[in-house]
Design a protein around this motif. Structure first.
Motif, PDB file in Angstrom:
ATOM      1  N   ASN A  51      48.328   9.734  76.820  1.00  0.00           N
ATOM      2  CA  ASN A  51      47.013  10.355  76.974  1.00  0.00           C
ATOM      3  C   ASN A  51      46.560  11.040  75.684  1.00  0.00           C
ATOM      4  O   ASN A  51      45.375  11.018  75.347  1.00  0.00           O
ATOM      5  N   HIS A  52      47.508  11.642  74.971  1.00  0.00           N
ATOM      6  CA  HIS A  52      47.168  12.271  73.684  1.00  0.00           C
ATOM      7  C   HIS A  52      46.710  11.212  72.687  1.00  0.00           C
ATOM      8  O   HIS A  52      45.714  11.411  71.973  1.00  0.00           O
ATOM      9  N   VAL A  53      47.402  10.082  72.637  1.00  0.00           N
ATOM     10  CA  VAL A  53      46.979   8.985  71.762  1.00  0.00           C
ATOM     11  C   VAL A  53      45.578   8.528  72.135  1.00  0.00           C
ATOM     12  O   VAL A  53      44.734   8.267  71.258  1.00  0.00           O
ATOM     13  N   GLY A  54      45.302   8.438  73.438  1.00  0.00           N
ATOM     14  CA  GLY A  54      43.964   8.043  73.870  1.00  0.00           C
ATOM     15  C   GLY A  54      42.897   8.991  73.361  1.00  0.00           C
ATOM     16  O   GLY A  54      41.792   8.555  72.980  1.00  0.00           O
ATOM     17  N   GLU A  55      43.209  10.273  73.310  1.00  0.00           N
ATOM     18  CA  GLU A  55      42.240  11.247  72.818  1.00  0.00           C
ATOM     19  C   GLU A  55      42.094  11.197  71.304  1.00  0.00           C
ATOM     20  O   GLU A  55      41.015  11.422  70.759  1.00  0.00           O
ATOM     21  N   VAL A  56      43.178  10.888  70.594  1.00  0.00           N
ATOM     22  CA  VAL A  56      43.088  10.650  69.151  1.00  0.00           C
ATOM     23  C   VAL A  56      42.156   9.473  68.888  1.00  0.00           C
ATOM     24  O   VAL A  56      41.262   9.529  68.029  1.00  0.00           O
ATOM     25  N   GLN A 139      37.887   1.942  81.434  1.00  0.00           N
ATOM     26  CA  GLN A 139      39.287   1.556  81.314  1.00  0.00           C
ATOM     27  C   GLN A 139      40.188   2.785  81.189  1.00  0.00           C
ATOM     28  O   GLN A 139      41.311   2.792  81.715  1.00  0.00           O
ATOM     29  N   VAL A 140      39.708   3.822  80.514  1.00  0.00           N
ATOM     30  CA  VAL A 140      40.477   5.071  80.453  1.00  0.00           C
ATOM     31  C   VAL A 140      40.610   5.665  81.846  1.00  0.00           C
ATOM     32  O   VAL A 140      41.689   6.139  82.238  1.00  0.00           O
ATOM     33  N   GLU A 141      39.524   5.653  82.606  1.00  0.00           N
ATOM     34  CA  GLU A 141      39.576   6.156  83.984  1.00  0.00           C
ATOM     35  C   GLU A 141      40.636   5.415  84.796  1.00  0.00           C
ATOM     36  O   GLU A 141      41.411   6.027  85.546  1.00  0.00           O
ATOM     37  N   ALA A 142      40.694   4.090  84.615  1.00  0.00           N
ATOM     38  CA  ALA A 142      41.665   3.285  85.364  1.00  0.00           C
ATOM     39  C   ALA A 142      43.096   3.663  85.000  1.00  0.00           C
ATOM     40  O   ALA A 142      43.960   3.795  85.878  1.00  0.00           O
ATOM     41  N   ALA A 160      46.824  18.261  86.913  1.00  0.00           N
ATOM     42  CA  ALA A 160      45.532  18.946  86.801  1.00  0.00           C
ATOM     43  C   ALA A 160      44.796  18.528  85.527  1.00  0.00           C
ATOM     44  O   ALA A 160      43.576  18.325  85.532  1.00  0.00           O
ATOM     45  N   ILE A 161      45.537  18.384  84.447  1.00  0.00           N
ATOM     46  CA  ILE A 161      44.935  17.944  83.181  1.00  0.00           C
ATOM     47  C   ILE A 161      44.373  16.534  83.324  1.00  0.00           C
ATOM     48  O   ILE A 161      43.227  16.252  82.946  1.00  0.00           O
ATOM     49  N   VAL A 162      45.173  15.635  83.877  1.00  0.00           N
ATOM     50  CA  VAL A 162      44.747  14.247  84.013  1.00  0.00           C
ATOM     51  C   VAL A 162      43.537  14.133  84.937  1.00  0.00           C
ATOM     52  O   VAL A 162      42.600  13.367  84.680  1.00  0.00           O
ATOM     53  N   GLU A 163      43.525  14.902  86.020  1.00  0.00           N
ATOM     54  CA  GLU A 163      42.402  14.844  86.961  1.00  0.00           C
ATOM     55  C   GLU A 163      41.105  15.311  86.306  1.00  0.00           C
ATOM     56  O   GLU A 163      40.045  14.701  86.503  1.00  0.00           O
ATOM     57  N   GLN A 164      41.160  16.385  85.506  1.00  0.00           N
ATOM     58  CA  GLN A 164      39.945  16.855  84.840  1.00  0.00           C
ATOM     59  C   GLN A 164      39.499  15.886  83.754  1.00  0.00           C
ATOM     60  O   GLN A 164      38.304  15.656  83.566  1.00  0.00           O
ATOM     61  N   MET A 165      40.459  15.308  83.049  1.00  0.00           N
ATOM     62  CA  MET A 165      40.111  14.294  82.053  1.00  0.00           C
ATOM     63  C   MET A 165      39.402  13.126  82.718  1.00  0.00           C
ATOM     64  O   MET A 165      38.391  12.621  82.207  1.00  0.00           O
ATOM     65  N   ARG A 166      39.907  12.694  83.856  1.00  0.00           N
ATOM     66  CA  ARG A 166      39.278  11.575  84.578  1.00  0.00           C
ATOM     67  C   ARG A 166      37.845  11.920  84.965  1.00  0.00           C
ATOM     68  O   ARG A 166      36.933  11.095  84.805  1.00  0.00           O
ATOM     69  N   THR A 167      37.620  13.133  85.453  1.00  0.00           N
ATOM     70  CA  THR A 167      36.266  13.558  85.812  1.00  0.00           C
ATOM     71  C   THR A 167      35.330  13.492  84.610  1.00  0.00           C
ATOM     72  O   THR A 167      34.194  13.008  84.707  1.00  0.00           O
ATOM     73  N   ASP A 168      35.801  13.962  83.465  1.00  0.00           N
ATOM     74  CA  ASP A 168      34.981  13.945  82.250  1.00  0.00           C
ATOM     75  C   ASP A 168      34.702  12.521  81.784  1.00  0.00           C
ATOM     76  O   ASP A 168      33.586  12.214  81.341  1.00  0.00           O
ATOM     77  N   GLU A 169      35.702  11.632  81.871  1.00  0.00           N
ATOM     78  CA  GLU A 169      35.507  10.255  81.408  1.00  0.00           C
ATOM     79  C   GLU A 169      34.485   9.528  82.287  1.00  0.00           C
ATOM     80  O   GLU A 169      33.679   8.730  81.793  1.00  0.00           O
ATOM     81  N   ILE A 170      34.513   9.801  83.595  1.00  0.00           N
ATOM     82  CA  ILE A 170      33.522   9.208  84.492  1.00  0.00           C
ATOM     83  C   ILE A 170      32.117   9.644  84.080  1.00  0.00           C
ATOM     84  O   ILE A 170      31.173   8.842  84.048  1.00  0.00           O
TER      85      ILE A 170
END
Length: 206
Positions: A51-56, A139-142, A160-170
């Protein structure tokens, strides 16, 4: 032009080598760390490294697209999304430290590759650039959904981190569609999925 180049290079250095900052509270930070076995902690850490790589990569993609953007409204939207992705970067970085895991050793390579892709997408025109952005976020959401299924159930902080990231990506994908994203051809979507799979499998270990 020189000032702009310095600013853009500064973004690269900050993303790769400086601690990321967040203005929002880190999701899950009020929870205590759960008891996990060594294998569970290592697995959670590897998923958070992905997930960190994805954000980079997100920082690089948005930077590349903003550099070639022709529309001020779109450029502002890209910069706002990049700010939220910076927060994701900070959250995943902090969680890696808590899990006693390291960042990917290949982060400079991931960044340069994503920057080139972002510039290339931007040069195709704003509609196609937005289409690429929307598909990337889907694809990130998936893959975030997959991680929610793979994380140890008791690891509420990572979840909790992953769930909030998913909300933001949507929300980012919806913004791209609202601004006029074009649907990418099936072949392009498949190529993106294959590239993403290679990155995630590598980042799990390296």
């Amino acid at each position: 032009m020189t000032d702009q180049m310095v600013l853009e290079f500064d973004k690269v250095l900050r993303t790769l080598f400086a601690p990321a900052r967040t203005t929002r509270e880190v999701p899950g930070s009020r929870h205590a760390d759960a008891e996990m076995s060594d294998d569970e902690r290592s697995h959670a850490g590897a998923l958070m490294r992905i997930n960190h790589v994805g954000e980079v990569c997100a920082q690089a993609l948005y930077q590349g697209q903003a550099l070639t953007c022709r529309n001020k409204e779109l450029r502002d939207a890209l910069q706002q999304a990049a700010h939220e992705e910076t927060e994701h970067l900070a959250w995943t970085e902090r969680r890696l430290l808590e899990l006693r895991e390291r960042k990917s050793l290949l982060n400079p390579l991931w960044y340069l590759g994503a920057l080139a892709i972002g510039i290339g997408a931007g040069k195709l025109g704003d509609a196609w650039s937005l289409g690429f952005l929307a598909e990337t976020e889907r694809q990130v959401e998936a893959h975030l959904n997959d991680h929610l299924g793979e994380l140890p159930p008791q690891d509420v902080k990572s979840r909790a981190i992953v769930e909030q990231m998913r909300t933001d990506e949507i929300a980012h994908a919806a913004t791209a569609v609202r601004l006029g994203a074009r649907e990418l051809p099936a072949a392009a979507r498949l190529t993106m999925r294959m590239a993403s799979r290679t990155m995630t499998r590598t980042a799990y270990y390296v």
